[in-house]
Write an enzyme that holds these catalytic residues in place. Structure first.
Site, short mmCIF file in Angstrom:
data_model
loop_
_atom_site.label_atom_id
_atom_site.label_comp_id
_atom_site.label_asym_id
_atom_site.label_seq_id
_atom_site.Cartn_x
_atom_site.Cartn_y
_atom_site.Cartn_z
N GLN A 7 0.86 -1.30 0.01
CA GLN A 7 -0.07 0.21 -0.14
C GLN A 7 0.92 1.28 -0.08
OE1 GLN A 7 -3.30 -0.75 2.28
NE2 GLN A 7 -4.21 1.28 2.21
N SER A 54 4.12 -6.43 2.57
CA SER A 54 2.80 -6.41 3.20
C SER A 54 1.68 -7.12 2.25
CB SER A 54 2.35 -4.85 3.70
OG SER A 54 1.03 -4.89 4.63
N LEU A 55 0.80 -6.41 1.92
CA LEU A 55 -0.17 -6.81 1.06
C LEU A 55 0.45 -7.42 -0.07
CD1 LEU A 55 -1.35 -5.70 -1.82
CD2 LEU A 55 -1.74 -3.57 -0.48
N ARG A 107 -9.52 -8.45 4.17
CA ARG A 107 -8.11 -7.86 5.00
C ARG A 107 -8.41 -6.49 5.07
NH1 ARG A 107 -2.66 -6.04 3.85
NH2 ARG A 107 -1.02 -7.10 5.33
N HIS A 145 -0.20 -3.24 10.92
CA HIS A 145 0.95 -4.07 11.54
C HIS A 145 1.51 -3.73 13.12
CE1 HIS A 145 1.79 -5.92 7.70
NE2 HIS A 145 1.66 -4.58 7.19
N GLN A 168 1.34 -12.02 9.99
CA GLN A 168 1.67 -10.75 9.27
C GLN A 168 0.80 -9.40 9.59
OE1 GLN A 168 0.26 -9.33 5.56
NE2 GLN A 168 2.09 -9.68 4.69
#
Length: 315
Positions: A10, A94-95, A119, A205, A254
């Site tokens: 992102q 991340s994503l 998510r 996170h 994660q």
């Protein structure tokens, strides 16, 4: 030449993303159409026409970024460059870890789009707006940032932890708003070049994302998880995850855990990788890798011209 593919997270989204790919390649059009169908809406309209604030919404940005990344991979594969044969490893920020898994065949494209919609919504809903925060700390070592996070958490009673270690002296902290603000102030006192509060809608996170982790555990239990065709290096362990149960565990962890991107790039360099190819929107990861280890060659692939150039030099 040993190559690894990376997939952006992102922040790499931009209005117009993927439009050139769709105009030029049927394989890309097929990816975008399948994502639209899986989500039951024209995400592509938002990707290509905006408005920017709608694209930036976590629930839209996550599947949109994945779609562009997978479109790049599908076009490469249609032209004879298959990740299973050519790439040693894949990883995503991340994503982007979901994009990596989709590219490696761990999840179907439709399931990946739906997982990222879950998510995004779950991460947004986990903490009321205004109660969480994130900040970028530039110019301090990891140990120093961990110290200020612990000090701020102790003073305020709120969660504060490192969310991303992006390398090049760039770390992102996340948690309760008061704790993150205090940690940013302490970081400045400790000599940080910059300590900037970030314009984000939730403390990603961090431990405050536990409800979102629970949502992802449930969502992942309802999809088929295949053994990936290329080892996927997980954000939280900096090690390849190949077994379906372990993959699900890493993706759940994660949500509340640290994106260890600096260590991931160092792991690639230590395991024979010479070139990193960033597939998808923007070139953020290519820039980060350059700051972490200049011995690694880097190339960003997100336009038809990029694809043509890559295929010419990496047949």
């Amino acid at each position: 030449m040993t190559i690894a593919f990376t997939f952006p997270g992102q922040g790499s989204q931009a209005v117009g993303m993927g439009k050139e790919l769709a105009d030029s390649f049927s394989e890309a059009r097929d990816v975008f159409a399948e994502v639209d169908e899986a989500l039951g809406e024209k995400l592509t309209a938002t990707m290509w026409d905006g408005p920017e604030d709608k694209l930036t919404l976590t629930a839209n940005a996550q599947p949109a970024l994945m779609a562009v990344s997978v479109a790049v991979v599908r076009v490469l594969e249609a032209n004879g460059y298959t990740l299973a044969e050519k790439a040693a490893y894949v990883a995503g920020h991340s994503l982007g870890e979901y994009s990596a898994h989709c590219a490696a065949g761990t999840f179907s494209l439709a399931d990946t789009a739906r997982l990222l919609r879950v998510r995004g919504n779950a991460m947004q809903a986990a903490v009321p707006v205004g109660e969480g925060a994130m900040a970028a700390i530039i110019g301090l070592e990891v140990d120093d940032v961990e110290f200020v996070c612990e000090a701020a958490a102790g003073e305020t009673g709120g969660v504060c932890q490192i969310a991303n270690d992006n390398g090049g002296g760039q770390l992102v902290i996340s948690g309760a708003k008061a704790a993150v603000e205090r940690a940013a102030a302490l970081a400045s006192d400790k000599g940080a070049k910059r300590a900037l509060m970030l314009p984000v809608s939730a403390p990603f996170h961090s431990a405050l994302m536990a409800p979102a982790a629970d949502a992802m555990r449930e969502a992942l239990s309802n999809v088929t998880i295949n053994v990936p065709s290329v080892p996927v290096v997980a954000n939280v362990t900096v090690a390849p995850a190949t077994e379906p149960a372990a993959i699900a565990d890493r993706l759940v962890e994660q949500v509340t855990g640290q994106v260890r991107w600096r260590e991931t790039i160092e792991w690639f360099a230590g395991n024979g990788v010479a070139t990193l190819a960033e597939a998808g929107s923007g070139k953020v990861l290519t820039g980060l890798a350059r700051r972490i280890d200049r011995s690694l060659a880097g190339v960003a692939i997100n336009t038809p011209a990029d694809i043509e150039a890559f295929l010419q030099t990496n047949a």
